[in-house]
Scaffold this motif. Structure first.
Motif, PDB file in Angstrom:
ATOM      1  N   MET A   1       8.101 -11.991   2.024  1.00 27.93           N
ATOM      2  CA  MET A   1       6.791 -11.996   1.363  1.00 27.93           C
ATOM      3  C   MET A   1       6.700 -10.740   0.502  1.00 27.93           C
ATOM      4  O   MET A   1       6.815  -9.622   1.007  1.00 27.93           O
ATOM      5  N   ASN A   2       6.492 -10.940  -0.787  1.00 31.92           N
ATOM      6  CA  ASN A   2       6.375  -9.841  -1.735  1.00 31.92           C
ATOM      7  C   ASN A   2       4.893  -9.568  -1.994  1.00 31.92           C
ATOM      8  O   ASN A   2       4.146 -10.462  -2.408  1.00 31.92           O
ATOM      9  N   ILE A   3       4.473  -8.343  -1.757  1.00 31.80           N
ATOM     10  CA  ILE A   3       3.070  -7.938  -1.919  1.00 31.80           C
ATOM     11  C   ILE A   3       2.993  -6.942  -3.066  1.00 31.80           C
ATOM     12  O   ILE A   3       3.570  -5.847  -2.984  1.00 31.80           O
ATOM     13  N   LYS A   4       2.330  -7.318  -4.145  1.00 30.49           N
ATOM     14  CA  LYS A   4       2.176  -6.445  -5.302  1.00 30.49           C
ATOM     15  C   LYS A   4       0.739  -5.951  -5.391  1.00 30.49           C
ATOM     16  O   LYS A   4      -0.216  -6.739  -5.310  1.00 30.49           O
ATOM     17  N   ILE A   5       0.572  -4.635  -5.538  1.00 26.80           N
ATOM     18  CA  ILE A   5      -0.765  -4.044  -5.670  1.00 26.80           C
ATOM     19  C   ILE A   5      -1.213  -4.220  -7.120  1.00 26.80           C
ATOM     20  O   ILE A   5      -0.631  -3.613  -8.037  1.00 26.80           O
ATOM     21  N   ALA A   6      -2.201  -5.051  -7.327  1.00 25.26           N
ATOM     22  CA  ALA A   6      -2.707  -5.276  -8.686  1.00 25.26           C
ATOM     23  C   ALA A   6      -3.669  -4.163  -9.101  1.00 25.26           C
ATOM     24  O   ALA A   6      -3.560  -3.612 -10.204  1.00 25.26           O
ATOM     25  N   SER A   7      -4.585  -3.823  -8.206  1.00 19.78           N
ATOM     26  CA  SER A   7      -5.542  -2.749  -8.525  1.00 19.78           C
ATOM     27  C   SER A   7      -6.213  -2.277  -7.236  1.00 19.78           C
ATOM     28  O   SER A   7      -6.274  -3.014  -6.239  1.00 19.78           O
ATOM     29  N   VAL A   8      -6.696  -1.045  -7.275  1.00 15.89           N
ATOM     30  CA  VAL A   8      -7.450  -0.456  -6.146  1.00 15.89           C
ATOM     31  C   VAL A   8      -8.732   0.127  -6.723  1.00 15.89           C
ATOM     32  O   VAL A   8      -8.687   0.964  -7.639  1.00 15.89           O
ATOM     33  N   THR A   9      -9.846  -0.330  -6.199  1.00 15.97           N
ATOM     34  CA  THR A   9     -11.162   0.138  -6.687  1.00 15.97           C
ATOM     35  C   THR A   9     -11.828   0.931  -5.581  1.00 15.97           C
ATOM     36  O   THR A   9     -12.277   0.375  -4.549  1.00 15.97           O
ATOM     37  N   VAL A  10     -11.874   2.253  -5.755  1.00  9.47           N
ATOM     38  CA  VAL A  10     -12.478   3.168  -4.770  1.00  9.47           C
ATOM     39  C   VAL A  10     -13.166   4.284  -5.557  1.00  9.47           C
ATOM     40  O   VAL A  10     -12.577   4.818  -6.520  1.00  9.47           O
ATOM     41  N   PRO A  11     -14.373   4.672  -5.196  1.00 10.89           N
ATOM     42  CA  PRO A  11     -15.045   5.771  -5.883  1.00 10.89           C
ATOM     43  C   PRO A  11     -14.246   7.078  -5.765  1.00 10.89           C
ATOM     44  O   PRO A  11     -13.671   7.366  -4.701  1.00 10.89           O
ATOM     45  N   LYS A  12     -14.196   7.828  -6.865  1.00  9.85           N
ATOM     46  CA  LYS A  12     -13.507   9.122  -6.915  1.00  9.85           C
ATOM     47  C   LYS A  12     -12.029   9.017  -6.517  1.00  9.85           C
ATOM     48  O   LYS A  12     -11.465   9.932  -5.902  1.00  9.85           O
ATOM     49  N   LEU A  13     -11.390   7.894  -6.867  1.00 10.34           N
ATOM     50  CA  LEU A  13      -9.968   7.719  -6.532  1.00 10.34           C
ATOM     51  C   LEU A  13      -9.104   8.728  -7.285  1.00 10.34           C
ATOM     52  O   LEU A  13      -8.104   9.230  -6.753  1.00 10.34           O
ATOM     53  N   SER A  14      -9.507   9.049  -8.518  1.00  9.75           N
ATOM     54  CA  SER A  14      -8.708   9.965  -9.330  1.00  9.75           C
ATOM     55  C   SER A  14      -8.725  11.392  -8.787  1.00  9.75           C
ATOM     56  O   SER A  14      -7.847  12.196  -9.127  1.00  9.75           O
TER      57      SER A  14
ATOM     58  N   LEU B   1      -4.451  -8.030  -4.606  1.00  4.66           N
ATOM     59  CA  LEU B   1      -3.024  -8.231  -4.345  1.00  4.66           C
ATOM     60  C   LEU B   1      -2.528  -9.499  -5.027  1.00  4.66           C
ATOM     61  O   LEU B   1      -3.301 -10.435  -5.258  1.00  4.66           O
ATOM     62  N   VAL B   2      -1.247  -9.535  -5.316  1.00  2.00           N
ATOM     63  CA  VAL B   2      -0.553 -10.740  -5.783  1.00  2.00           C
ATOM     64  C   VAL B   2       0.559 -11.018  -4.762  1.00  2.00           C
ATOM     65  O   VAL B   2       1.459 -10.193  -4.574  1.00  2.00           O
ATOM     66  N   ILE B   3       0.471 -12.190  -4.097  1.00  2.00           N
ATOM     67  CA  ILE B   3       1.399 -12.530  -3.012  1.00  2.00           C
ATOM     68  C   ILE B   3       2.398 -13.577  -3.522  1.00  2.00           C
ATOM     69  O   ILE B   3       2.009 -14.585  -4.106  1.00  2.00           O
ATOM     70  N   GLU B   4       3.684 -13.317  -3.285  1.00  2.00           N
ATOM     71  CA  GLU B   4       4.744 -14.286  -3.598  1.00  2.00           C
ATOM     72  C   GLU B   4       5.673 -14.395  -2.408  1.00  2.00           C
ATOM     73  O   GLU B   4       6.003 -13.395  -1.767  1.00  2.00           O
ATOM     74  N   ARG B   5       6.105 -15.626  -2.138  1.00  2.00           N
ATOM     75  CA  ARG B   5       7.023 -15.858  -1.014  1.00  2.00           C
ATOM     76  C   ARG B   5       8.342 -16.427  -1.566  1.00  2.00           C
ATOM     77  O   ARG B   5       8.334 -17.242  -2.473  1.00  2.00           O
ATOM     78  N   LYS B   6       9.436 -16.008  -0.949  1.00  2.00           N
ATOM     79  CA  LYS B   6      10.756 -16.548  -1.305  1.00  2.00           C
ATOM     80  C   LYS B   6      11.635 -16.516  -0.065  1.00  2.00           C
ATOM     81  O   LYS B   6      11.322 -15.869   0.938  1.00  2.00           O
TER      82      LYS B   6
END
Length: 353
Positions: free
Chosen positions: A210-223, A330-335
């Motif tokens: 299972m391939n897990i790709k982080i598309a985006s993370v939305t958290v206040p003051k992440l930077s 997340l974007v999930i792909e299985r192979k």
């Protein structure tokens, strides 16, 4: 074991190479002997022909002189008979004596020529005998050369057969060891997480990834966070870790080796960052976490990020009171492992680090 087999093969190849070179050197030496014998034979033949021609010329010259002397002898005899009829003349007596002396010299020359002819004939017979001996020796050398070539060809074919058998045995051993390693690796890495740059296709058919790709993370003051990153891990229904965890970047991918399990498996993603403590000590601190059921996934998922500490047991009573600090997409792909062949040593070392 493979190194030992390769060492044995190297020793056998060295022995085969040495035997091959020894046979080639012997063949070269016998060939040189054959060529020298052949040259000697041709030289003896040429010398014998020259001597025979010279002997023929000498014999012809002697026969011509003999014919001349025979004519002179007949003339002398005729004069002697004439002189015997006239015994009163002293000049004729003197001439007769001279003719008799010439006849004696002529007979001596003829005897000498016969002796020379016999000597030339003996030399010619000796040359022919030497020629026959050289031809016999050349025949023996040719036979030995053919035997050496046949032995060399047999030895080379034998070494090639042995090398082929060693290669087949080595291939069977390598495949057997690879299969054992693959099964062991598959059994010990189920529900473990790895970075996306580690190739896992070699694990073979039946090993789901299972391939897990982080598309985006939305958290206040992440930077404002120092070195933010995601730690991916898999736990069972009771919250106990099932495999090894891995650390990836904020927009990176992770691979999870799936397997059979009773009670379910849950993938946790913890948002962490680095904190500088006293005396330069750096500590990883958890900012929040999210999770999902490994058997209930969609291609695109959006998860809630709960405030720390991480609740691996997923207790709904505790989660209901937790503050929600943001979301993670997340974007999930299985192979399935394609079984493309044995892994490299670098992949195995990275797998077990």
């Amino acid at each position: 074991k493979i190194l030992a087999l390769e060492t044995q093969k190297g020793l056998s190849d060295t022995m085969a190479k040495g035997e091959n070179e020894r046979l080639r050197a012997q063949l070269k030496e016998e060939t040189q002997k054959y060529v020298q014998a052949k040259i000697s034979l041709e030289t003896a033949k040429i010398n014998a022909v020259k001597e025979r021609d010279e002997s023929k010329k000498v014999q012809e010259n002697l026969e011509a002189k003999l014919r001349e002397k025979d004519g002179a002898t007949q003339a002398a005899l005729s004069r002697v008979l004439a002189m015997e009829a006239d015994t009163t003349t002293d000049n004729l007596r003197t001439q007769l004596e001279q003719e008799i002396k010439l006849k004696a010299e002529y007979e001596e020359a003829m005897n000498r020529a016969r002796r020379d002819n016999l000597m030339m004939k003996g030399k010619l017979e000796a040359a022919e005998e030497a020629s026959s001996r050289h031809e016999t020796q050349a025949t023996v050398l040719t036979k030995e050369k053919l035997e050496i070539q046949a032995h060399l060809a047999t030895t080379i074919a034998k070494f090639k057969t042995q090398a082929s058998e060693r290669e087949r045995s080595k291939s069977k051993l390598a495949l057997s060891e690879y299969e054992s390693l693959r099964k062991y690796a598959l059994g010990t890495t189920q529900w473990s997480c790895f970075a996306s740059d580690l190739k896992l296709d070699w694990m073979g058919h039946g090993s789901g990834i299972m391939n897990i790709k982080i598309a985006s993370v939305t958290v206040p003051k992440l930077s404002s966070l120092n070195d933010p990153h995601i730690v991916v891990s898999v736990v069972g229904s009771t919250g106990i870790a099932l495999g090894k965890a891995c650390q990836i970047g904020m927009k990176a991918s992770s691979q999870v080796v799936e397997g059979a399990i009773q009670g379910g498996a849950y993938v946790f993603l913890e948002l962490k960052h680095s904190k500088l403590k006293g005396k330069g000590y750096i500590k990883d601190s958890t900012r929040g976490f999210a999770f999902f059921n490994a058997f209930e996934t969609k291609k695109n998922m959006e998860l809630v990020l709960y405030e720390k500490p991480t609740e691996f047991t997923r207790d709904q009573t505790k989660l209901s009171s937790r503050h929600r600090i943001g979301t993670i997409k997340l974007v999930i792909e299985r192979k399935t492992g394609m079984g493309k062949g044995p892994p490299s040593l670098r992949n195995i070392e990275s797998l077990y680090e």
